[in-house]
Design a protein around this motif. Structure first.
Motif, PDB file in Angstrom:
ATOM      1  N   VAL A 108       0.843  -1.204   0.000  1.00  0.00           N
ATOM      2  CA  VAL A 108       0.000   0.000   0.000  1.00  0.00           C
ATOM      3  C   VAL A 108       0.878   1.255   0.000  1.00  0.00           C
ATOM      4  N   ARG A 109       2.015   1.194   0.736  1.00  0.00           N
ATOM      5  CA  ARG A 109       2.929   2.345   0.751  1.00  0.00           C
ATOM      6  C   ARG A 109       3.473   2.615  -0.665  1.00  0.00           C
ATOM      7  N   ALA A 110       3.810   1.569  -1.401  1.00  0.00           N
ATOM      8  CA  ALA A 110       4.324   1.727  -2.761  1.00  0.00           C
ATOM      9  C   ALA A 110       3.266   2.338  -3.690  1.00  0.00           C
ATOM     10  N   GLU A 111       2.024   1.920  -3.505  1.00  0.00           N
ATOM     11  CA  GLU A 111       0.952   2.487  -4.328  1.00  0.00           C
ATOM     12  C   GLU A 111       0.756   3.971  -4.031  1.00  0.00           C
ATOM     13  N   LEU A 112       0.863   4.336  -2.764  1.00  0.00           N
ATOM     14  CA  LEU A 112       0.757   5.756  -2.401  1.00  0.00           C
ATOM     15  C   LEU A 112       1.932   6.545  -2.987  1.00  0.00           C
ATOM     16  N   ALA A 113       3.130   5.991  -2.914  1.00  0.00           N
ATOM     17  CA  ALA A 113       4.291   6.686  -3.467  1.00  0.00           C
ATOM     18  C   ALA A 113       4.157   6.870  -4.972  1.00  0.00           C
ATOM     19  N   SER A 114       3.616   5.856  -5.651  1.00  0.00           N
ATOM     20  CA  SER A 114       3.413   5.973  -7.106  1.00  0.00           C
ATOM     21  C   SER A 114       2.416   7.075  -7.427  1.00  0.00           C
ATOM     22  N   ALA A 115       1.345   7.154  -6.637  1.00  0.00           N
ATOM     23  CA  ALA A 115       0.357   8.219  -6.850  1.00  0.00           C
ATOM     24  C   ALA A 115       0.969   9.588  -6.555  1.00  0.00           C
ATOM     25  N   ASP A 116       1.806   9.654  -5.494  1.00  0.00           N
ATOM     26  CA  ASP A 116       2.477  10.922  -5.178  1.00  0.00           C
ATOM     27  C   ASP A 116       3.389  11.354  -6.330  1.00  0.00           C
ATOM     28  N   ALA A 117       4.071  10.400  -6.953  1.00  0.00           N
ATOM     29  CA  ALA A 117       4.956  10.717  -8.066  1.00  0.00           C
ATOM     30  C   ALA A 117       4.170  11.267  -9.256  1.00  0.00           C
ATOM     31  N   ASP A 118       3.023  10.652  -9.537  1.00  0.00           N
ATOM     32  CA  ASP A 118       2.190  11.134 -10.650  1.00  0.00           C
ATOM     33  C   ASP A 118       1.662  12.535 -10.374  1.00  0.00           C
ATOM     34  N   VAL A 119       1.247  12.782  -9.131  1.00  0.00           N
ATOM     35  CA  VAL A 119       0.755  14.118  -8.760  1.00  0.00           C
ATOM     36  C   VAL A 119       1.880  15.149  -8.867  1.00  0.00           C
ATOM     37  N   ALA A 120       3.075  14.776  -8.427  1.00  0.00           N
ATOM     38  CA  ALA A 120       4.206  15.704  -8.480  1.00  0.00           C
ATOM     39  C   ALA A 120       4.627  16.012  -9.910  1.00  0.00           C
ATOM     40  N   ASP A 121       4.425  15.067 -10.827  1.00  0.00           N
ATOM     41  CA  ASP A 121       4.850  15.257 -12.218  1.00  0.00           C
ATOM     42  C   ASP A 121       3.839  16.068 -13.019  1.00  0.00           C
ATOM     43  N   LEU A 122       2.614  16.142 -12.533  1.00  0.00           N
ATOM     44  CA  LEU A 122       1.559  16.801 -13.302  1.00  0.00           C
ATOM     45  C   LEU A 122       1.828  18.291 -13.561  1.00  0.00           C
ATOM     46  N   PRO A 123       2.305  19.065 -12.583  1.00  0.00           N
ATOM     47  CA  PRO A 123       2.596  20.482 -12.868  1.00  0.00           C
ATOM     48  C   PRO A 123       3.598  20.671 -14.005  1.00  0.00           C
ATOM     49  N   ARG A 124       4.587  19.787 -14.094  1.00  0.00           N
ATOM     50  CA  ARG A 124       5.553  19.890 -15.192  1.00  0.00           C
ATOM     51  C   ARG A 124       4.861  19.715 -16.537  1.00  0.00           C
ATOM     52  N   ARG A 125       4.011  18.705 -16.641  1.00  0.00           N
ATOM     53  CA  ARG A 125       3.295  18.462 -17.882  1.00  0.00           C
ATOM     54  C   ARG A 125       2.372  19.622 -18.228  1.00  0.00           C
ATOM     55  N   GLN A 126       1.704  20.168 -17.211  1.00  0.00           N
ATOM     56  CA  GLN A 126       0.815  21.304 -17.452  1.00  0.00           C
ATOM     57  C   GLN A 126       1.598  22.543 -17.878  1.00  0.00           C
ATOM     58  N   ALA A 127       2.766  22.741 -17.297  1.00  0.00           N
ATOM     59  CA  ALA A 127       3.582  23.915 -17.640  1.00  0.00           C
ATOM     60  C   ALA A 127       4.046  23.853 -19.090  1.00  0.00           C
ATOM     61  N   LEU A 128       4.436  22.659 -19.541  1.00  0.00           N
ATOM     62  CA  LEU A 128       4.896  22.525 -20.921  1.00  0.00           C
ATOM     63  C   LEU A 128       3.780  22.846 -21.906  1.00  0.00           C
ATOM     64  N   VAL A 129       2.579  22.379 -21.621  1.00  0.00           N
ATOM     65  CA  VAL A 129       1.448  22.666 -22.511  1.00  0.00           C
ATOM     66  C   VAL A 129       1.086  24.146 -22.457  1.00  0.00           C
ATOM     67  N   THR A 130       1.122  24.727 -21.263  1.00  0.00           N
ATOM     68  CA  THR A 130       0.841  26.159 -21.131  1.00  0.00           C
ATOM     69  C   THR A 130       1.849  26.984 -21.914  1.00  0.00           C
ATOM     70  N   ASN A 131       3.116  26.614 -21.825  1.00  0.00           N
ATOM     71  CA  ASN A 131       4.159  27.316 -22.583  1.00  0.00           C
ATOM     72  C   ASN A 131       3.904  27.204 -24.084  1.00  0.00           C
ATOM     73  N   GLN A 132       3.452  26.036 -24.516  1.00  0.00           N
ATOM     74  CA  GLN A 132       3.156  25.839 -25.938  1.00  0.00           C
ATOM     75  C   GLN A 132       2.012  26.746 -26.383  1.00  0.00           C
TER      76      GLN A 132
END
Length: 471
Positions: free
Chosen positions: A226-250
């Protein structure tokens, strides 16, 4: 001195000879389009208009498109190319007309008393001052015996058409790219909502697992899973701003502004995009400006062959001038002070080291290249439509399957919650039942984004509402 009737005879002869235009006349090649697209194209659906994005009723998208059309450097550069091509065409047209110049001058002359010509002149210097004025009509006019000037004008017109079509193609590409980036941004906003719900569920599951482990009713393996699943979700949440920033810049770059100036508001979640009528492959030539541009470039290359062929033949120019010259300004406009000259000049290439043959061979090779380029673009256009249709059909099938998954998993979650309320299962069973529907919601957000991206791809592949009749 050449008599006036001689000049008139030359002009008349030239007028008759001007009927000869060397080089092949342009003929549009066959498109060789198939009867239908490989992917099944929808028969019914929305017809694209020039401002096609208005059909989606999204005020924020409409504002972004308007900003892009106004501020895009790409469109500004395309407009400048049109202006340059129009200037070249105007200069070429001017070659078909005589050039007229008006001028006046005052001349002073003194010879040297010590030069070698002094004995002839009586050992004295001669001084002369005079005035000259007149109208000089440089018939600088080439008698277009072989159609060279005509072909130059024809080629310049084709290049102007190509520049105009290049700007139209740039507009189609820009508006489609803006919409694709905007819809990707909206899809990321939807994914962020689903992802946050999934992360919150994983956090609750971890709390329950930790409590059970502390109470000795669960193993370390269960806790770490369960801890690994939470960490994976945390990683996806942390990566989302980067993806949004790239699209916004575009989006900011496409709309001609800095990313810091761009303000976007997330509207409602994306739904399934409407169908767009793809039409027949044979219609692409009338719908895509880049294909029409390719034909215009082929037309310009064809005209160059005639220009190159004309270089093998003689050219005739008519020149003439009329004016007055007098030592005294008061006598300048008198009849005895008149002067004029008129006459033709003829040039015939005798030896040019193979230059003309090489130029002709190059012009013909350019025609072959332009024809091959058009055929390549036609094949690419057909592929782009087929790719977009296949993408839409494939995504629709996956969305349908994911919707069934969501319906079943949501039902299973409802059963788990009901059993938890009755004390039959633990809350960890509820969080486990949440796993599939929440992951499916995130997958659906991504799939809807892919569907809208494919819609933008189809709009672009179909020419974005441009039409050869005046798009």
């Amino acid at each position: 001195m050449i008599q006036l009737k001689t000049v008139l005879t030359l002009v008349a002869t030239a007028a008759l000879a001007a009927c000869t235009t060397l080089g092949p006349n342009y003929q549009a090649p066959a498109a060789n389009a198939p009867a239908a697209y490989r992917a099944a194209a929808p028969v019914a659906g929305a017809e694209l208009q020039r401002d096609w994005w208005l059909m989606f009723g999204d005020a924020q998208l409409n504002a972004l498109e308007a900003q892009a059309l106004q501020a895009s450097p790409t469109l500004a550069a395309a407009a400048a190319r049109i202006g340059r091509a129009r200037a070249v065409f105007g200069a070429t047209q001017a070659d078909e007309l005589p050039r007229v110049e008006v001028g006046a001058s005052e001349t002073g002359l003194r010879t040297s008393a010590k030069s070698v010509t002094t004995p002839v002149l009586g050992g004295k210097a001669i001084t002369f001052e005079g005035w000259q004025a007149g109208l000089q009509a440089s018939l600088g006019w080439e008698i277009d015996l072989w159609g060279r000037v005509k072909r130059e004008a024809e080629g310049a017109q084709a290049q102007l058409d190509a520049s105009t079509l290049d700007a139209a193609a740039a507009r189609v590409a820009l508006t489609a790219d803006v919409a694709a980036a905007y819809w990707q941004w909206r899809a990321l906003a939807d994914e962020a909502t689903a992802l946050q719900r999934l992360r919150d569920s994983r956090a609750k599951a971890f709390q329950v697992a930790q409590t059970r482990f502390d109470a000795g009713s669960s193993t370390m393996q269960d806790l770490e899973r369960v801890r690994a699943e939470l960490a994976s979700a945390d990683a996806d949440v942390a990566d989302l701003p980067r993806r949004q920033a790239l699209v916004t810049n575009q989006i900011a770059a496409l709309t001609g502004q800095a990313a810091a100036e761009l303000q976007l508001q997330a509207p409602a979640a994306l739904a399934t995009p409407p169908q767009i009528r793809a039409g027949l492959p044979s219609e692409l030539l009338q719908r895509r400006p880049d294909l029409a541009q390719s034909l215009a470039q082929l037309h310009a290359a064809t005209a160059q062959v005639g220009i190159a062929e004309a270089a093998f033949y003689p050219s005739i120019h008519l020149t003439g001038s009329f004016g007055y010259q007098s030592k005294a300004l008061g006598d300048l406009m008198s009849a005895p002070a008149r002067l004029y000259s008129v006459g033709p000049s003829i040039s015939l290439p005798v030896f040019e080291g193979g230059r003309n043959k090489a130029n002709l061979a190059g012009a013909k090779a350019q025609v072959d290249e332009s024809l091959a380029t058009f055929r390549g673009r036609m094949l690419q256009a057909l592929r782009e439509v087929d790719d977009a249709l296949a993408e839409l059909q494939g995504r629709a099938a996956v969305v349908d399957a994911q919707n069934r998954t969501l319906a079943s998993s949501s039902q299973a979650l409802a059963v788990a919650r009901s059993r938890y309320d009755k004390g039959a299962v633990s809350y960890l069973d509820v969080t486990e039942a949440e796993r599939t529907p929440l992951a499916t919601e995130r997958a659906l957000a991504q799939l809807h984004g892919a569907q809208w991206a494919a819609t933008a791809q189809l709009v672009k592949a179909l020419g974005g509402g441009w039409a050869a009749s005046g798009g």
